[in-house]
Design a protein around this motif. Structure first.
Motif, short mmCIF file in Angstrom:
data_model
loop_
_atom_site.label_atom_id
_atom_site.label_comp_id
_atom_site.label_asym_id
_atom_site.label_seq_id
_atom_site.Cartn_x
_atom_site.Cartn_y
_atom_site.Cartn_z
N PRO A 1 70.27 -12.65 -17.58
CA PRO A 1 70.77 -11.24 -17.37
C PRO A 1 70.48 -11.02 -15.88
O PRO A 1 71.03 -10.18 -14.84
CB PRO A 1 70.17 -10.23 -18.24
N TYR B 1 80.26 -3.61 -18.85
CA TYR B 1 79.52 -2.18 -18.54
C TYR B 1 80.13 -0.98 -19.01
O TYR B 1 81.30 -0.66 -18.53
CB TYR B 1 79.42 -2.18 -17.31
N PHE C 1 76.11 -9.04 -21.33
CA PHE C 1 76.12 -10.14 -20.13
C PHE C 1 76.36 -11.46 -20.87
O PHE C 1 76.28 -11.82 -21.77
CB PHE C 1 74.41 -10.43 -19.80
N VAL D 1 79.57 -9.43 -16.62
CA VAL D 1 78.87 -8.19 -17.09
C VAL D 1 79.93 -7.28 -17.82
O VAL D 1 81.05 -7.03 -16.90
CB VAL D 1 78.15 -7.60 -16.03
N LYS E 1 75.79 -14.89 -18.98
CA LYS E 1 75.06 -15.66 -17.73
C LYS E 1 74.29 -16.59 -18.34
O LYS E 1 73.96 -16.65 -19.70
CB LYS E 1 74.45 -14.44 -17.05
N GLN F 1 75.03 -2.63 -20.97
CA GLN F 1 75.27 -3.63 -20.49
C GLN F 1 75.44 -4.97 -21.34
O GLN F 1 74.51 -5.15 -22.42
CB GLN F 1 74.42 -4.26 -19.24
#
Length: 496
Positions: free
Chosen positions: A394, A403, A389, A401, A391, A387
């Motif tokens: 997280p 992934y 992130f 995100v 943001k 993952q």
């Protein structure tokens, strides 16, 4: 009557919801710090833009024209805006090139292309009239590369003129050629072909390529060019239905690979394939740089989607210019233009480490105008997923995100900005995880993210709307450990 009342009520409800979202966005913008106007992508200082038009290198400059509404930050009557650059990253905005003024373009100036004729910059575009029911191809010429003189209509389609637009012209074998986006009488997309000796008198040569029900009801913004001896047809179909992970946007942009030469039919060898797998990518156009590179630029947005930035006075932007090439197997590769290397300022050391599922690596707390190069070494890794992130933290849902899913062999991009009207949604692309490494070249600007996978094998482009405190970039494996190396740069560009 009951049905009409229901439609009226639904329309009023829809209008109310849009106004509610806009008012909420304005309220949020007053209380939270946001900076969304891009630093190294072409976007209007004010007003609305959509499709790139007239991309050309001419008289020592790169020129980009674009669908433009200078008076409003929402779609409306279209003009052609104009910008020029020496490096395709620093853009100087010039006066409006084309405005509705003639009987045949009074409802708007739709998309088209640019060519060099005897040293003069010549535009061919779609003029719209009769409440959009007439779409005719028109020409304008400049002697100074800034001001344009309209020369009127040069191509008219027989019978229905309501879906006949976006001319892309080129010179080959002693003649001018142009492809047109069109629609058949039974509502299927097609591309028409015309030729000319002088660029003013055109002869219809027939249908270059046509679709079926699975490929939509209208093909817009055609582009036709040669790479490695193969002829690439790029179109933007409207009306393709979602098929699993494919065709998830409202409209798509993709390409065919085939063989063609003047006087012969276009023989398709590779069927329609999406170019970009993000949320926002449409209406690609390409041109040749002076060194022979084929450069492609697209609208980094999607019709009928949220344009949260319009409350700040502007809407719409373009992708990073991309150098495109073709593999021996007929796959299109897209890489950011190498000019961007000159704009890098390194802002982190090179990380090369192993992180486990109880750890998280934070690369940068403020990814703003940035490029992040990441490589995962799978020979020294063991995890179910990875993952990445973008943001505030997280653990907070809102943000972006990326992934890497080892079970599905796909890279997913999920975004979620509920307070600006963007519900949680994801896009994805298949990746070959049997390889020993996975490389991601990630470009984050004020309100966009573009991810180039394995040196351009795949690309994902999406609009994002983070507040200034939602720009922390972190990486973590899921159920295991991963060997990761990465480095981050600031991209320093100043548009005028």
């Amino acid at each position: 009557m009951e049905c009409l009342l229901q439609k009226t009520e639904m329309k009023l409800l829809s209008t109310w919801l849009v106004l509610l979202i806009v008012n909420q966005a304005i309220s949020i913008l007053k209380t939270e710090e946001v900076t969304w106007h891009p630093t190294y992508h072409l976007a209007p200082p004010k007003g609305w833009i959509n499709d790139p038009n007239g991309l050309i290198y001419h008289n020592g400059c790169y020129h980009a024209f674009f669908q433009y509404n200078p008076e409003n930050n929402k779609e409306g009557t279209k003009y052609w805006g104009h910008a020029r650059s020496y490096d395709m990253l620093n853009w100087e905005y010039l006066p409006i090139a084309l405005s509705p003024s003639l009987e045949d373009d009074i409802n708007g100036i739709f998309s088209g292309s640019a060519v060099n004729i005897h040293g003069k910059l010549v535009l061919i575009y779609t003029g719209v009239s009769d409440n959009f029911n007439k779409q005719r191809q028109m020409v304008a010429i400049s002697s100074d590369d800034v001001n344009f003189e309209k020369r009127g209509v040069v191509i008219i389609k027989d019978k229905d003129e309501s879906n006949f637009r976006d001319p892309k012209a080129w010179f080959q074998n002693g003649s001018w050629w142009v492809v047109m986006g069109s629609q058949t009488t039974d509502k299927l997309g097609e591309v028409l072909l015309y030729s000319s000796n002088d660029f003013f008198n055109w002869t219809y040569q027939g249908v270059l390529a046509g679709g079926n029900e699975s490929l939509g009801y209208m093909w817009e913004c055609p582009d036709f060019f040669t790479i490695n001896g193969k002829q690439i047809l790029v179109v933007s179909p409207q009306g393709i239905k979602q098929d699993g992970f494919n065709y998830q946007n409202l409209y798509q942009t993709g390409y065919f690979v085939g063989d063609w030469e003047p006087g012969k039919n276009y023989t398709i060898k590779k069927g329609f394939t999406e170019i970009d797998h993000g949320h926002d990518f449409y209406a690609s156009q390409s041109f040749l740089a002076p060194d022979g590179r084929r450069i492609q630029i697209s609208w980094l947005d999607m019709w009928e989607s949220v344009f949260a930035e319009n409350v700040t006075g502007w809407s719409g932007m373009f992708t990073i210019p991309r150098e495109i090439s073709l593999t021996d197997s007929g796959d299109l590769l897209s890489k950011p233009i190498r000019e961007i290397l000159e704009k890098r300022n390194q802002n982190t050391d090179i990380f090369d480490t192993i992180i486990s599922s109880n750890q998280m690596l934070t690369l940068n707390n403020s990814v703003f105008s940035s490029e992040i190069l990441i490589e995962f070494n799978f020979l020294n890794s063991s995890c179910q997923a990875i993952q990445l992130f973008l943001k505030e933290e997280p653990t907070i849902d809102e943000g972006v995100v990326l992934y890497v899913d080892f079970e599905l062999n796909r890279l997913f991009m999920e975004r979620y900005y509920p307070k600006y009207g963007l519900d949680k949604s994801n896009r994805s692309v298949a990746i070959d995880l049997s390889l020993s490494k996975l490389s991601l070249d990630i470009f984050v600007d004020s309100s966009s993210i573009e991810v180039f996978v394995n040196d351009g094998v795949a690309v994902m482009s999406s609009r994002i709307y983070p507040n200034n405190n939602q720009r922390k970039f972190s990486v973590a494996p899921v159920n295991g450990y991963v060997n990761i190396s990465l480095i981050s740069y600031d991209i320093v560009v100043k548009n005028q």
